[in-house]
Design a protein around this motif. Sequence first.
Motif, mmCIF file in Angstrom:
data_model
loop_
_atom_site.group_PDB
_atom_site.id
_atom_site.type_symbol
_atom_site.label_atom_id
_atom_site.label_comp_id
_atom_site.label_asym_id
_atom_site.label_seq_id
_atom_site.Cartn_x
_atom_site.Cartn_y
_atom_site.Cartn_z
ATOM 1 N N LEU A 10 0.918 -1.107 -0.363
ATOM 2 C CA LEU A 10 -0.383 -0.339 -0.045
ATOM 3 C C LEU A 10 0.849 0.929 -0.020
ATOM 4 O O LEU A 10 1.632 1.662 0.676
ATOM 5 C CB LEU A 10 -0.820 -0.196 0.858
ATOM 6 N N ASP A 11 0.604 1.808 -0.847
ATOM 7 C CA ASP A 11 1.981 3.472 -1.037
ATOM 8 C C ASP A 11 0.747 4.297 -0.106
ATOM 9 O O ASP A 11 -0.398 4.603 -0.451
ATOM 10 C CB ASP A 11 1.326 3.621 -2.421
ATOM 11 N N GLY A 15 -1.331 9.960 4.704
ATOM 12 C CA GLY A 15 -2.250 9.529 5.310
ATOM 13 C C GLY A 15 -3.524 8.194 4.431
ATOM 14 O O GLY A 15 -3.832 8.048 5.485
ATOM 15 N N GLN A 16 -3.102 8.378 3.192
ATOM 16 C CA GLN A 16 -3.741 7.692 2.323
ATOM 17 C C GLN A 16 -3.048 7.010 1.564
ATOM 18 O O GLN A 16 -2.306 7.503 0.782
ATOM 19 C CB GLN A 16 -5.075 8.778 1.489
ATOM 20 N N LEU A 50 3.588 1.777 1.933
ATOM 21 C CA LEU A 50 5.550 3.246 1.774
ATOM 22 C C LEU A 50 4.722 4.170 2.285
ATOM 23 O O LEU A 50 3.468 4.414 1.129
ATOM 24 C CB LEU A 50 5.167 2.645 -0.018
ATOM 25 N N ASP A 51 5.202 4.889 1.947
ATOM 26 C CA ASP A 51 5.292 6.286 2.702
ATOM 27 C C ASP A 51 5.606 7.298 1.503
ATOM 28 O O ASP A 51 7.094 7.330 1.969
ATOM 29 C CB ASP A 51 5.697 6.954 4.123
ATOM 30 N N ILE A 52 4.936 7.865 0.410
ATOM 31 C CA ILE A 52 4.885 8.679 -0.666
ATOM 32 C C ILE A 52 5.688 10.086 -0.456
ATOM 33 O O ILE A 52 5.476 10.885 -1.035
ATOM 34 C CB ILE A 52 5.309 8.456 -2.239
ATOM 35 N N SER A 53 5.151 10.365 0.935
ATOM 36 C CA SER A 53 4.605 11.869 1.154
ATOM 37 C C SER A 53 5.656 12.833 0.983
ATOM 38 O O SER A 53 7.182 11.716 1.638
ATOM 39 C CB SER A 53 4.508 11.885 2.494
ATOM 40 N N ALA A 224 1.772 -7.149 -4.444
ATOM 41 C CA ALA A 224 1.783 -6.833 -5.695
ATOM 42 C C ALA A 224 0.878 -5.387 -5.134
ATOM 43 O O ALA A 224 0.174 -5.607 -3.956
ATOM 44 C CB ALA A 224 1.244 -7.597 -6.214
ATOM 45 N N ALA A 225 0.335 -4.763 -5.927
ATOM 46 C CA ALA A 225 -0.410 -3.660 -4.681
ATOM 47 C C ALA A 225 -1.386 -3.647 -6.586
ATOM 48 O O ALA A 225 -2.730 -3.796 -5.285
ATOM 49 C CB ALA A 225 0.564 -2.286 -5.381
ATOM 50 N N SER A 226 -1.771 -2.909 -7.347
ATOM 51 C CA SER A 226 -3.151 -3.090 -8.077
ATOM 52 C C SER A 226 -3.321 -4.105 -8.392
ATOM 53 O O SER A 226 -4.994 -3.939 -8.595
ATOM 54 C CB SER A 226 -2.107 -1.222 -9.216
ATOM 55 N N ILE A 227 -2.942 -5.132 -8.784
ATOM 56 C CA ILE A 227 -4.195 -6.070 -8.718
ATOM 57 C C ILE A 227 -5.296 -6.558 -7.498
ATOM 58 O O ILE A 227 -5.996 -7.010 -7.620
ATOM 59 C CB ILE A 227 -2.564 -7.480 -9.556
ATOM 60 N N PHE A 228 -4.616 -6.564 -6.302
ATOM 61 C CA PHE A 228 -5.122 -6.430 -5.710
ATOM 62 C C PHE A 228 -6.144 -5.298 -5.169
ATOM 63 O O PHE A 228 -7.324 -5.084 -4.538
ATOM 64 C CB PHE A 228 -4.212 -6.750 -3.940
ATOM 65 N N HIS A 229 -5.089 -4.056 -5.249
ATOM 66 C CA HIS A 229 -6.501 -2.783 -5.028
ATOM 67 C C HIS A 229 -7.792 -2.882 -5.489
ATOM 68 O O HIS A 229 -8.569 -2.537 -5.156
ATOM 69 C CB HIS A 229 -5.752 -1.128 -4.672
ATOM 70 N N TYR A 230 -7.358 -2.948 -6.895
ATOM 71 C CA TYR A 230 -8.792 -2.626 -7.652
ATOM 72 C C TYR A 230 -8.936 -4.144 -8.212
ATOM 73 O O TYR A 230 -10.106 -4.352 -9.120
ATOM 74 C CB TYR A 230 -8.081 -2.217 -9.181
#
Lengths: 251, 193
Positions: A10-11, A15-16, A50-53, A224-230
């Motif tokens: 999760l990027d 805080g989002q 992962l904090d990308i702030s 992985a990220a997007s394949i789960f998020h979406y």
Amino acid sequence: MLAKRIIPCLDIKDGQTVKGIHFLGLREVGDPVELGRHYAQQGADELVYLDISATFEGRRTFTELVTRIAENINIPFTVGGGIASVDDAGRLLGAGADKVTVNSAAVRNPQLISDIASKYGNQFVVVAIDAKQVDGQWRVTTHGGRKFSERELFSWAHEAQERGAGEILFTSMDHDGTKNGYPCETFARLSDLLSIPVIASGGAGTIQHIADVLTLGKADAALAASIFHYGEIPIPTLKQALYQANIPIRL
Amino acid sequence: MIAVIDYDTGNLRSVANALGRLGAEYTITSSPAEIRSADRVLLPGVGEASSAMAKLRERGLIEVIRSLTQPVLGICIGVQLLCRHSEENDTECLGIFDNEVRKFDLPGLKVPHMGWNSLTHLRTPLFDGIEEGAYVYYVHSFAPTLNDDTIAITEYGYPFSAAIAKDNFFGTQFHPEKSASVGERLLQNFLKL
């Protein structure tokens, strides 16, 4: 038998949750704690935040978020993004993180890996490596793939291990976001070279891609990220399919 | 009241959070009086064996722990400290369990043993409602050997004690506080012993 791990990433910005496509063009996909809890219930083996702030305020928000994640999530989680000192790592450990990932700062200052490992243990340090192939050589990049360093993937991964890294998280910047699969031969070579676990990241588009990197690629975990998020590949569907393919998986 | 022994090691927070999620009342303490009077005692922690023993000694907790009669649960380095001796820096431990703690040492075996591995040969009410083959989360480079007090076995290169019990003392090499619903069930079982 030790199970292969499935790890949603999760990027986080301010805080989002967001997900980068080739690390550009961000788009929000949910509340980090709720999304993490949802993944844990679905059978995720670990989580990575992962904090990308880019701002100080964003960083402080992230530390508060880590405290809330630790209170609410019953599986291990790793945090990363902008960790540049032993104090940064200690602050996140204090907030309840199980592990931290270091990336650009470790390329700049490899001693950081040794310092965090000796203070908090090898298991606490995941070294993330982003690399791109140039003329047949895997060049290590920093700053989300925007800058080339002088380092080469295999020698850097080995040095990271010798300095005390507990795991290597490798992302091929040539594959990340493409959904065309992982460079399995490169992963296998990396896994054979190292005596610590390798986490494969970047490029998964299908269940077969993940199965391939866990078998042919000899990776210990797939992130992985997007394949789960979406919702493209729900975690229960993925884990059931991997189990059916005789890959050791926790159901 | 549950006493979580504070001896300046990492991971106390994780265990405390897990107890919090179960709605259990706990205190994080290094006070011998509080530890002796607690209904349950948890000895968690991550770290290195000799320095962990040194920290228990500094706080005057060696004999306090040995003399406890209520249910005690050691987790990760906690179970190792309850054993007789650890290969990690040749450390004499508390000697509640007669097991030796050995480093994973086999060619080709990745160390630390990190991730989810399965439990077999489950015994005692600590594992009530937990099925053979259930997965739990591990992060460690050393593990207790097998003996008659072993109440769960995991294999990583070779079999080791995933959990040990003797009298009122229990210990798990894995992390129940990070082991999703299986870990929650185990902690609930411990609170009901």
